[in-house]
Design a protein around this motif. Structure first.
Motif, PDB file in Angstrom:
ATOM      1  N   ARG A 123       0.823  -1.211   0.000  1.00  0.00           N
ATOM      2  CA  ARG A 123       0.000   0.000   0.000  1.00  0.00           C
ATOM      3  C   ARG A 123       0.860   1.266   0.000  1.00  0.00           C
ATOM      4  NH1 ARG A 123      -5.391   1.327   3.265  1.00  0.00           N
ATOM      5  NH2 ARG A 123      -5.384   3.549   2.871  1.00  0.00           N
ATOM      6  N   GLN A 124       1.995   1.210   0.664  1.00  0.00           N
ATOM      7  CA  GLN A 124       2.877   2.375   0.748  1.00  0.00           C
ATOM      8  C   GLN A 124       3.503   2.642  -0.619  1.00  0.00           C
ATOM      9  OE1 GLN A 124       5.916   2.017   3.729  1.00  0.00           O
ATOM     10  NE2 GLN A 124       6.539   4.134   3.547  1.00  0.00           N
ATOM     11  N   LYS A 125       3.701   3.917  -0.938  1.00  0.00           N
ATOM     12  CA  LYS A 125       4.296   4.312  -2.210  1.00  0.00           C
ATOM     13  C   LYS A 125       5.810   4.397  -2.065  1.00  0.00           C
ATOM     14  CE  LYS A 125       0.292   4.916  -4.046  1.00  0.00           C
ATOM     15  NZ  LYS A 125      -0.269   3.767  -4.665  1.00  0.00           N
ATOM     16  N   PHE A 126       6.511   3.936  -3.105  1.00  0.00           N
ATOM     17  CA  PHE A 126       7.962   4.022  -3.140  1.00  0.00           C
ATOM     18  C   PHE A 126       8.394   4.654  -4.449  1.00  0.00           C
ATOM     19  CE2 PHE A 126       7.245   0.639  -0.070  1.00  0.00           C
ATOM     20  CZ  PHE A 126       8.077   1.051   0.958  1.00  0.00           C
ATOM     21  N   PHE A 127       9.536   5.337  -4.405  1.00  0.00           N
ATOM     22  CA  PHE A 127      10.023   6.112  -5.538  1.00  0.00           C
ATOM     23  C   PHE A 127      11.496   5.818  -5.760  1.00  0.00           C
ATOM     24  CE2 PHE A 127       6.732   8.179  -3.134  1.00  0.00           C
ATOM     25  CZ  PHE A 127       5.810   8.554  -4.083  1.00  0.00           C
ATOM     26  N   ASP A 128      11.880   5.615  -7.027  1.00  0.00           N
ATOM     27  CA  ASP A 128      13.272   5.378  -7.390  1.00  0.00           C
ATOM     28  C   ASP A 128      13.965   6.733  -7.542  1.00  0.00           C
ATOM     29  OD1 ASP A 128      15.495   5.229  -9.435  1.00  0.00           O
ATOM     30  OD2 ASP A 128      15.091   3.098  -9.168  1.00  0.00           O
ATOM     31  N   LYS A 129      15.029   6.949  -6.798  1.00  0.00           N
ATOM     32  CA  LYS A 129      15.716   8.246  -6.780  1.00  0.00           C
ATOM     33  C   LYS A 129      16.170   8.678  -8.166  1.00  0.00           C
ATOM     34  CE  LYS A 129      19.628  10.685  -4.746  1.00  0.00           C
ATOM     35  NZ  LYS A 129      20.186  11.129  -6.004  1.00  0.00           N
ATOM     36  N   ASP A 130      16.762   7.781  -8.938  1.00  0.00           N
ATOM     37  CA  ASP A 130      17.257   8.142 -10.265  1.00  0.00           C
ATOM     38  C   ASP A 130      16.119   8.557 -11.188  1.00  0.00           C
ATOM     39  OD1 ASP A 130      19.844   7.559  -9.427  1.00  0.00           O
ATOM     40  OD2 ASP A 130      19.748   5.495 -10.168  1.00  0.00           O
ATOM     41  N   ILE A 131      15.007   7.859 -11.107  1.00  0.00           N
ATOM     42  CA  ILE A 131      13.852   8.201 -11.946  1.00  0.00           C
ATOM     43  C   ILE A 131      13.245   9.527 -11.500  1.00  0.00           C
ATOM     44  CG2 ILE A 131      11.527   7.472 -12.620  1.00  0.00           C
ATOM     45  CD1 ILE A 131      12.572   4.575 -12.466  1.00  0.00           C
ATOM     46  N   ILE A 132      13.198   9.751 -10.193  1.00  0.00           N
ATOM     47  CA  ILE A 132      12.694  11.033  -9.671  1.00  0.00           C
ATOM     48  C   ILE A 132      13.594  12.177 -10.129  1.00  0.00           C
ATOM     49  CG2 ILE A 132      12.378  12.397  -7.544  1.00  0.00           C
ATOM     50  CD1 ILE A 132      10.055  10.473  -8.127  1.00  0.00           C
ATOM     51  N   ASP A 133      14.909  11.980 -10.091  1.00  0.00           N
ATOM     52  CA  ASP A 133      15.834  13.018 -10.558  1.00  0.00           C
ATOM     53  C   ASP A 133      15.550  13.378 -12.014  1.00  0.00           C
ATOM     54  OD1 ASP A 133      17.124  13.210  -8.115  1.00  0.00           O
ATOM     55  OD2 ASP A 133      18.801  11.917  -8.702  1.00  0.00           O
ATOM     56  N   TRP A 148      12.782  12.888 -13.678  1.00  0.00           N
ATOM     57  CA  TRP A 148      11.453  13.496 -13.743  1.00  0.00           C
ATOM     58  C   TRP A 148      11.510  14.965 -13.330  1.00  0.00           C
ATOM     59  CZ3 TRP A 148       8.322  15.022  -9.457  1.00  0.00           C
ATOM     60  CH2 TRP A 148       7.001  15.350  -9.788  1.00  0.00           C
ATOM     61  N   LEU A 149      12.238  15.250 -12.248  1.00  0.00           N
ATOM     62  CA  LEU A 149      12.355  16.636 -11.788  1.00  0.00           C
ATOM     63  C   LEU A 149      13.051  17.513 -12.832  1.00  0.00           C
ATOM     64  CD1 LEU A 149      13.336  16.086  -8.055  1.00  0.00           C
ATOM     65  CD2 LEU A 149      11.229  17.142  -8.894  1.00  0.00           C
ATOM     66  N   MET A 150      14.043  16.960 -13.501  1.00  0.00           N
ATOM     67  CA  MET A 150      14.773  17.724 -14.513  1.00  0.00           C
ATOM     68  C   MET A 150      13.948  17.898 -15.793  1.00  0.00           C
ATOM     69  SD  MET A 150      17.383  18.613 -12.921  1.00  0.00           S
ATOM     70  CE  MET A 150      18.340  19.365 -14.222  1.00  0.00           C
ATOM     71  N   GLY A 151      12.882  17.144 -15.934  1.00  0.00           N
ATOM     72  CA  GLY A 151      12.018  17.229 -17.104  1.00  0.00           C
ATOM     73  C   GLY A 151      11.004  18.347 -17.016  1.00  0.00           C
ATOM     74  N   GLU A 152      11.157  19.218 -16.067  1.00  0.00           N
ATOM     75  CA  GLU A 152      10.295  20.386 -15.883  1.00  0.00           C
ATOM     76  C   GLU A 152       8.808  20.024 -15.750  1.00  0.00           C
ATOM     77  OE1 GLU A 152      11.131  23.622 -18.554  1.00  0.00           O
ATOM     78  OE2 GLU A 152      13.173  22.881 -18.833  1.00  0.00           O
ATOM     79  N   PRO A 153       8.463  19.194 -14.780  1.00  0.00           N
ATOM     80  CA  PRO A 153       7.039  18.903 -14.582  1.00  0.00           C
ATOM     81  C   PRO A 153       6.319  20.133 -14.047  1.00  0.00           C
ATOM     82  CG  PRO A 153       8.309  18.013 -12.765  1.00  0.00           C
ATOM     83  CD  PRO A 153       9.303  18.564 -13.767  1.00  0.00           C
ATOM     84  N   ASN A 154       5.059  20.259 -14.377  1.00  0.00           N
ATOM     85  CA  ASN A 154       4.270  21.370 -13.846  1.00  0.00           C
ATOM     86  C   ASN A 154       3.779  20.971 -12.457  1.00  0.00           C
ATOM     87  OD1 ASN A 154       2.570  23.475 -13.260  1.00  0.00           O
ATOM     88  ND2 ASN A 154       1.523  23.453 -15.228  1.00  0.00           N
TER      89      ASN A 154
END
Length: 97
Positions: A59-69, A71-77
């Protein structure tokens, strides 16, 4: 006494830096890493606008650091206005009146 407080502050800084070395993060880790609020991260997960793990048995959400990096650099709104509009479109029953 000031030296003791300095040491405690330094240890907290080190702990914070080490926490960013994790490969897989939970929501609390992601809040600390990105500076985004917990409510914004939950809204992003509900809208599926943030990359996250897809294990249906957890149930808990997990995030891959490299993918988040990336994604963040992709200029999300991430503006509150955009997220509120998207949330209201996708979940009209939960829309604010």
């Amino acid at each position: 006494m000031e030296t003791e407080n300095d040491m405690i502050a330094l240890l907290k800084d080190i702990k914070g830096l080490l926490s960013h070395q994790k490969k897989v993060m939970n929501v609390d880790d992601l809040v600390a890493y990105t500076g985004l609020s917990k409510s914004k991260i939950y809204k992003l997960t509900q809208l599926r606008l943030i990359p996250m793990g897809g294990n249906k048995h957890i149930r808990q959400k997990f995030f891959d650091k490299d993918i988040i990096d990336a994604w963040l650099m992709g200029e999300p709104n991430l503006s509150d206005e955009y997220l509120d509009r998207e949330f209201d479109k996708r979940f009209p029953d939960d829309a604010k009146e």
